[in-house]
Design a protein around this motif. Structure first.
Motif, mmCIF file in Angstrom:
data_model
loop_
_atom_site.group_PDB
_atom_site.id
_atom_site.type_symbol
_atom_site.label_atom_id
_atom_site.label_comp_id
_atom_site.label_asym_id
_atom_site.label_seq_id
_atom_site.Cartn_x
_atom_site.Cartn_y
_atom_site.Cartn_z
ATOM 1 N N GLU A 18 40.439 41.496 40.068
ATOM 2 C CA GLU A 18 40.149 40.241 40.754
ATOM 3 C C GLU A 18 41.056 39.126 40.236
ATOM 4 O O GLU A 18 42.257 39.311 40.111
ATOM 5 C CB GLU A 18 38.661 39.911 40.573
ATOM 6 N N ARG A 19 40.473 37.995 39.856
ATOM 7 C CA ARG A 19 41.262 36.790 39.544
ATOM 8 C C ARG A 19 42.127 36.944 38.308
ATOM 9 O O ARG A 19 43.164 36.308 38.191
ATOM 10 C CB ARG A 19 40.316 35.613 39.367
ATOM 11 N N ASP A 20 41.683 37.753 37.337
ATOM 12 C CA ASP A 20 42.453 37.952 36.116
ATOM 13 C C ASP A 20 42.184 39.354 35.604
ATOM 14 O O ASP A 20 41.520 40.160 36.255
ATOM 15 C CB ASP A 20 42.094 36.891 35.055
ATOM 16 N N SER A 55 43.910 36.216 46.230
ATOM 17 C CA SER A 55 44.070 35.178 45.214
ATOM 18 C C SER A 55 44.577 33.867 45.800
ATOM 19 O O SER A 55 44.424 32.812 45.174
ATOM 20 C CB SER A 55 45.039 35.666 44.122
ATOM 21 N N LYS A 61 41.117 32.610 47.395
ATOM 22 C CA LYS A 61 39.930 32.854 46.562
ATOM 23 C C LYS A 61 38.795 33.452 47.399
ATOM 24 O O LYS A 61 37.622 33.097 47.232
ATOM 25 C CB LYS A 61 39.454 31.560 45.888
ATOM 26 N N HIS A 81 48.596 40.917 44.135
ATOM 27 C CA HIS A 81 48.325 39.608 43.540
ATOM 28 C C HIS A 81 49.364 38.589 44.008
ATOM 29 O O HIS A 81 50.574 38.791 43.874
ATOM 30 C CB HIS A 81 48.349 39.703 42.016
#
Length: 689
Positions: free
Chosen positions: A30-32, A75, A78, A118
């Motif tokens: 996901e985000r990181d 990303s 979001k 990403h």
């Protein structure tokens, strides 16, 4: 050398009743690097924080609906994107609670996957091979979708990657036993189609993996017979005209993995970097039948670098994100951290952490260590194929291994010691793990067979680690071979916390009389003797303050008095040496704490009393107190220990307080201008106010 570290459970699984699949459709980062999205095979999407094994969010479609595509994270916006019932694209944010109230759009053709790299825009791959950017598709959801694939041709695997700033969708298909590779470039749109070479009749690849390197896409695929191939495709290749025949795709055999009996059923191979490949569901070369392993192979040097046994059924699924492998097995989804140092001949052949590398005594066919370590040029006449050299030396190793099952202890020791003395052990490292595992396997099966000298000699080579031979330490504990235990604790960088705690319990339980009979490393004994004699001659001063006199506040005025040895260390010299080896082993607080809770109260008292006198004091004291504080409070024998610890902490508080008083003065020293013209010798008086 690559290593697999102690894993942990991210979540439980709900596999199909017949255990045909794990119940997981996909896992996406996901985000990181610390967050992943897990999509099950029915109705739910879960967001997890990996380091805490903690679910942060959950979304479910209605009863009667099914998720047919793993969720991905965009990303840029979001948002999460998934597909239900093949045609309904759903988009939602983390704060959304109900998927039914989030955005959804129905498209005109069945979707195979939604992919999103990403920082890139999501792309939609349809079941008939067409590719669309998500935004352009949502602008007109009912737009007609062309068919790229032929009749009876179906997609088996797909991936999205960025190569040279261009976005590619790569997928493989199968049609009547033939396998094809499609490479779809976006902006501008071009499509390349290739036909994979056939393997044995009736078998197709079990898994695919792809990577980009040196302007080429490298496709890796594993067959049920254990053959792992690599094919290379240029990203600058011309697009195929509509209706044109597929181009033949050359391949090269990367690895021939061991297959015990029959064919592999559920296995997967995943590219980790340019040299290393993770494999699950393939037998370990030196393990018995019926055991499933996760292994890391070095494809450049044909060597097994690390292995970890996985409990429960293997489903042939494997994901990798941020140096962590995600593998469903049995009823759990496990996370296995790994490390793959840059591939070199030195690392692949087992140069783990020698303090000084000597020039190799191997034949001239093998480059010297000076060439490897210092970049000296190899003479052309000495350049050879490293794989052939390693394979040749492995054959020598196999001759010795074959003796283990049919010879006595004395004959085995003679053969192995002779081989180690004749050939550079660094060159033979690829087979060291197999040799050690075979010796351990026979020792476990035959109580009359045990070769402590040979095993100690192999550990001394520093070409072995715990993940390669996981039963060695436990065998040493079972045979009460404390010298071998000590060597493993010294040289193995990857001992799991469960094994560390098993060693701790075993060492504490040894009677001092038996421990003194053990032959241990002389340097360790000498060090511990020096430490104990120094402590015995001093008053109980810790960092300049005496806990016993702190109550009166006059520790500086007390005369030093010797302390009885039993108050310094509650165990004998040899037992102290063994315990000190445990305390110096690398560990993680999170994984060690649950195992420390299995210690009995007597072990806790001995451990903490000893810890007060050892090198790594506070870390272990705090961990054991966290695990057993209630037990210690309720145990009468621990009262003196707790009072002593209480006084010790108070002395440390006083020390910190005293240091705090001069903190300002010390900071002023940094601001003072240093005189540049200082002779060879000078005395300077600094006044602190």
């Amino acid at each position: 050398m690559a290593a697999l570290y102690e894993g942990y459970t991210l979540c439980g699984l709900a596999p199909a009743q017949n255990l045909s699949n794990s119940g997981i459709q996909g896992i996406e980062e996901e985000r990181d690097s610390d967050h992943v999205v897990v999509t099950d095979s029915t109705r739910s999407v879960m967001l997890y924080k990996v380091s805490d094994q903690k679910p942060l969010g959950s979304w479910t479609v209605k009863q009667g609906q099914n998720l047919t595509c793993p969720a991905v994270f965009n990303s840029q916006t979001k948002e999460y994107v998934a597909v239900s019932d093949n045609k309904v694209i759903r988009i939602w944010k983390e704060e959304d609670i109900l998927l039914d109230k989030a955005f959804k759009a129905t498209v005109s053709s069945d979707v195979w996957r939604v992919h999103c790299v990403h920082g890139g825009e999501p792309v939609v791959l349809f079941q008939r091979g067409a590719v669309r950017l998500l935004d352009s598709l949502l602008a007109a959801p009912q737009q007609p979708i062309n068919e790229v694939l032929a009749e009876e041709e179906a997609i088996r695997w797909s991936i999205n990657m960025v190569a040279e700033t261009q976005q590619f969708v790569i997928f493989t298909t199968e049609q009547k036993g033939d396998n094809f590779l499609y490479v779809q470039r976006l902006n501008p749109n071009t499509l390349q189609r290739y036909r994979l070479e056939k393997e044995e009749p009736g078998i197709s690849p079990l898994s695919f993996s792809a990577s980009f390197r040196d302007q080429h896409i490298r496709l890796l695929y594993l067959y049920p017979n254990g053959h792992m191939y690599q094919s290379v495709v240029s990203v600058r290749g011309p697009g195929a005209e509509e209706g044109a025949q597929a181009l033949p795709l050359p391949r090269s055999l990367l690895l021939a993995l061991p297959v015990s009996e029959g064919l592999l059923e559920a296995a997967s191979a995943l590219v980790l970097d340019e040299a290393h490949v993770a494999v699950v569901g393939v037998p370990h070369p030196s393990a018995g039948a019926g055991k499933d392993f996760l292994c890391i192979w070095n494809a450049n040097f044909q060597t097994l670098q690390a292995g970890k046994e996985m409990a429960g059924k293997i489903y042939g699924q494997l994901w990798s994100y941020s140096n962590k492998l995600f593998i469903p097995h049995g009823k759990t989804l496990s996370v296995i951290p790994y490390e793959c140092p840059k591939s070199s001949l030195a690392s692949a052949l087992g140069k783990l952490r020698q303090a000084q590398a000597e020039e190799s005594k191997a034949p001239a066919l093998v480059p010297s260590w000076n060439n490897i370590l210092h970049g000296e040029k190899v003479q052309p006449s000495r350049t050879v194929d490293t794989r052939k050299t390693v394979c040749f030396l492995n054959k020598i190793w196999q001759i010795t291994i074959s003796l283990i099952y049919c010879t006595s202890v004395e004959e085995v020791q003679k053969e192995v010691e002779g081989l180690l003395s004749r050939v550079d052990i660094q060159v033979l490292q690829p087979s060291v793990g197999q040799l050690a595992a075979t010796l351990v396997s026979r020792s476990l099966a035959d109580p009359a067979f045990y070769t402590p000298t040979t095993l100690a000699q192999i550990v001394h080579t520093q070409c072995l680690c715990h993940s390669v031979c996981p039963d060695l330490v436990l065998l040493a504990l079972e045979r009460k071979d404390y010298f071998l235990c000590q060597l493993c604790l010294q040289f193995f960088p990857d001992i799991p916390e469960a094994v560390t705690c098993a060693c701790l319990k075993a060492f504490i339980s040894i009677p001092d009389v038996d421990a003194e009979k053990a032959s241990l490393d002389p340097d360790s004994i000498s060090f511990m003797e020096t430490l104990m004699s120094r402590e015995c001659g001093q008053v109980g001063l810790q960092n300049g303050f005496s806990p016993t006199s702190f109550e009166g506040g006059h520790s500086e005025d007390k005369e030093t008095t010797p302390i009885p040895p039993e108050q310094i260390c509650p165990v004998g010299l040899h037992k102290a040496v063994l315990l000190n080896e445990v305390l110096q082993t690398a560990y993680s607080d999170t994984f060690l704490l649950p195992h420390l809770k299995d210690l009995c109260s007597q072990h806790v008292v001995v451990s903490n009393t000893y810890n007060k006198s050892s090198i790594r004091i506070m870390d272990w004291v705090c961990l054991v107190l966290d695990a057993h504080f209630t037990v210690l409070v309720m145990t009468p024998e621990a009262k003196g220990l707790l009072l002593n610890l209480h006084s010790f902490v108070k002395s440390q508080v006083r020390l910190v307080s005293e240091l705090g008083k001069i903190e300002g003065s010390l900071q002023e020293l940094n601001k003072m201008k240093v005189k540049k013209d200082v002779g060879q010798y000078s005395i300077e008086v600094i006044e602190l106010f």
